[in-house]
Design an enzyme around this catalytic site. Structure first.
Site, mmCIF file in Angstrom:
data_model
loop_
_atom_site.group_PDB
_atom_site.id
_atom_site.type_symbol
_atom_site.label_atom_id
_atom_site.label_comp_id
_atom_site.label_asym_id
_atom_site.label_seq_id
_atom_site.Cartn_x
_atom_site.Cartn_y
_atom_site.Cartn_z
ATOM 1 N N ASN A 10 13.287 -32.158 -11.345
ATOM 2 C CA ASN A 10 12.345 -33.092 -10.728
ATOM 3 C C ASN A 10 10.936 -32.789 -11.260
ATOM 4 O OD1 ASN A 10 10.339 -34.063 -8.874
ATOM 5 N ND2 ASN A 10 11.968 -34.511 -7.429
ATOM 6 N N ASP A 12 8.045 -34.440 -10.521
ATOM 7 C CA ASP A 12 6.952 -35.028 -9.721
ATOM 8 C C ASP A 12 5.669 -34.213 -9.773
ATOM 9 O OD1 ASP A 12 8.800 -36.867 -8.877
ATOM 10 O OD2 ASP A 12 8.987 -36.084 -6.835
ATOM 11 N N HIS A 13 5.829 -32.879 -9.672
ATOM 12 C CA HIS A 13 4.611 -32.086 -9.488
ATOM 13 C C HIS A 13 3.860 -31.801 -10.784
ATOM 14 C CE1 HIS A 13 5.191 -32.258 -5.341
ATOM 15 N NE2 HIS A 13 6.398 -31.728 -5.420
ATOM 16 N N HIS A 46 10.315 -39.171 -8.213
ATOM 17 C CA HIS A 46 10.180 -39.904 -6.939
ATOM 18 C C HIS A 46 8.938 -40.790 -7.035
ATOM 19 C CE1 HIS A 46 9.914 -39.472 -2.230
ATOM 20 N NE2 HIS A 46 9.915 -40.726 -2.629
ATOM 21 N N ARG A 48 6.701 -42.568 -5.071
ATOM 22 C CA ARG A 48 6.358 -42.714 -3.649
ATOM 23 C C ARG A 48 5.539 -43.978 -3.441
ATOM 24 N NH1 ARG A 48 7.231 -37.629 -0.610
ATOM 25 N NH2 ARG A 48 6.402 -38.782 1.136
ATOM 26 N N ARG A 52 1.361 -40.933 -5.018
ATOM 27 C CA ARG A 52 0.555 -39.702 -5.048
ATOM 28 C C ARG A 52 0.843 -38.846 -6.277
ATOM 29 N NH1 ARG A 52 3.188 -36.403 -0.033
ATOM 30 N NH2 ARG A 52 2.788 -38.369 1.003
ATOM 31 N N GLU A 73 14.058 -41.570 -7.344
ATOM 32 C CA GLU A 73 14.046 -41.485 -5.879
ATOM 33 C C GLU A 73 13.137 -42.569 -5.333
ATOM 34 O OE1 GLU A 73 12.896 -37.604 -4.628
ATOM 35 O OE2 GLU A 73 14.556 -36.648 -5.647
ATOM 36 N N THR A 104 9.534 -34.704 1.234
ATOM 37 C CA THR A 104 10.550 -35.437 1.979
ATOM 38 C C THR A 104 11.103 -34.563 3.097
ATOM 39 O OG1 THR A 104 11.097 -36.422 -0.133
ATOM 40 C CG2 THR A 104 12.586 -36.896 1.689
ATOM 41 N N GLU A 154 23.285 -36.770 -1.524
ATOM 42 C CA GLU A 154 22.582 -35.537 -1.887
ATOM 43 C C GLU A 154 22.268 -34.817 -0.582
ATOM 44 O OE1 GLU A 154 19.540 -35.644 -4.885
ATOM 45 O OE2 GLU A 154 18.541 -33.887 -4.028
ATOM 46 N N HIS A 193 16.409 -29.631 -2.640
ATOM 47 C CA HIS A 193 15.163 -29.500 -1.873
ATOM 48 C C HIS A 193 14.910 -28.043 -1.536
ATOM 49 C CE1 HIS A 193 11.668 -30.445 0.478
ATOM 50 N NE2 HIS A 193 11.758 -31.670 0.023
HETATM 51 N N1 PXP Z 1 16.054 -34.016 -3.898
HETATM 52 C C1 PXP Z 1 15.317 -34.949 -3.247
HETATM 53 C C2 PXP Z 1 16.021 -36.161 -2.736
HETATM 54 C C3 PXP Z 1 13.929 -34.787 -3.082
HETATM 55 O O1 PXP Z 1 13.218 -35.729 -2.422
HETATM 56 C C4 PXP Z 1 13.311 -33.661 -3.648
HETATM 57 C C5 PXP Z 1 11.824 -33.488 -3.519
HETATM 58 O O2 PXP Z 1 11.165 -34.533 -4.126
HETATM 59 C C6 PXP Z 1 14.102 -32.728 -4.336
HETATM 60 C C7 PXP Z 1 15.481 -32.920 -4.423
HETATM 61 C C8 PXP Z 1 13.521 -31.531 -4.990
HETATM 62 O O3 PXP Z 1 12.952 -30.691 -4.056
HETATM 63 P P1 PXP Z 1 12.023 -29.511 -4.549
HETATM 64 O O4 PXP Z 1 10.859 -30.138 -5.244
HETATM 65 O O5 PXP Z 1 11.670 -28.802 -3.296
HETATM 66 O O6 PXP Z 1 12.844 -28.679 -5.484
#
Ligand code: PXP
Length: 251
Positions: A10, A12-13, A46, A48, A52, A73, A104, A154, A193
């Site tokens: 992922n 996103d960050h 994701h 959003r 963000r 996502e 989330t 998931e 997550h």
């Molecule tokens: N799975 C889903 C559905 C999520 O929303 C997220 C966080 O965006 C993750 C996995 C990954 O979580 P983390 O960033 O804490 O590893």
């Protein structure tokens, strides 16, 4: 049960850091390509509602630039449905979304939201997009996901990761039972997550789980060791845990 365990990274960050300054660096698409080289099996992003981190143009660029399957996502809204239908990612993972949350929190209420979810799932599936629902490890939610003909569930591993050591085993057992329940109901089972180097092993060892989605920890760890190294180490820990499950099954 499958021996295969895929890693979805992922990104996103990476976009969170980019957006802190408003320019183009660091680019999540570049991170996705690095993840691909480092052994990821998929990329997750994701989009959003408040944008963000990941932006609409990031999704368009990811679809152009990467060979790996994209797991998009989204919240269960018409806007996000239209976005998914526009880009046609490999999979769409429907997640609950609240504007004020940091990440989330909790899983989707599939059992209580069937009327909203059914048409969205139907449109995504008609477009050839695999549908995943992000749920708590709870049999009621899994049965509802199966009723709605989702392809994948998931399992939310946040509680397992965040809890104190004394209750972690109980949370892990919930995930194991849920993975078995999902598999028996014909659902492909993913998990994610909050997973870290310390918490990934026991989840990776669950034979019914075929994909882990991991973001925040890997991007954070990349600051210290590099993204490539963080992904390789996560991959190795997953493979190690899975190999032990395989050895136990064939013993
Ligand atoms: N799975 C889903 C559905 C999520 O929303 C997220 C966080 O965006 C993750 C996995 C990954 O979580 P983390 O960033 O804490 O590893």
């Amino acid at each position: 049960m499958s021996r295969e365990l895929r890693l979805g990274v992922n990104i996103d960050h990476v976009a969170t850091i980019r957006n802190a300054r408003g320019g183009g660096h660091p680019d999540p698409v570049h991170a996705a390509k690095m993840a691909e080289k480092a052994g990821a099996d998929g990329v997750t992003a994701h989009l959003r509602e408040d944008r963000r981190h990941i932006s609409d143009s990031d999704i368009a660029r990811l679809m152009e630039a990467i060979e790996l399957p994209l797991n998009l996502e989204i919240a269960a809204t018409n806007e996000m449905l239209a976005t998914a239908l526009l880009h046609k990612p490999h999979a769409a993972c429907i997640v609950p979304e609240k504007r004020e949350e940091r990440t989330t929190e909790g899983g989707l209420d599939v059992a209580g939201g069937k009327a909203t979810l059914a048409p969205i799932i139907g449109r995504l599936k008609d477009a050839g997009i695999r549908v995943s629902l992000f749920v708590e490890p709870d049999a009621r939610q899994l049965d509802a996901a199966a009723e709605l003909a989702a392809d994948i569930v998931e399992l939310h591993t946040g509680r397992y990761c965040d809890t104190v050591a004394a209750t972690r085993d109980a949370e892990l057992r919930r995930i194991i039972r849920a993975a078995q329940h999902a598999h028996a109901a014909g659902l492909e089972c993913h998990a994610g997550h909050g997973l870290t180097f310390d918490t990934v092993g026991p989840v990776a060892a669950i034979g019914e789980v075929v994909e882990l989605n991991i973001g925040h920890f890997l991007i954070g760890e990349a600051i210290f060791s590099g993204l490539d190294s963080a992904i390789c180490r996560m991959r190795a820990l997953m493979d190690q845990a899975r190999a032990m499950t395989g050895a136990q099954q064939s013993a």
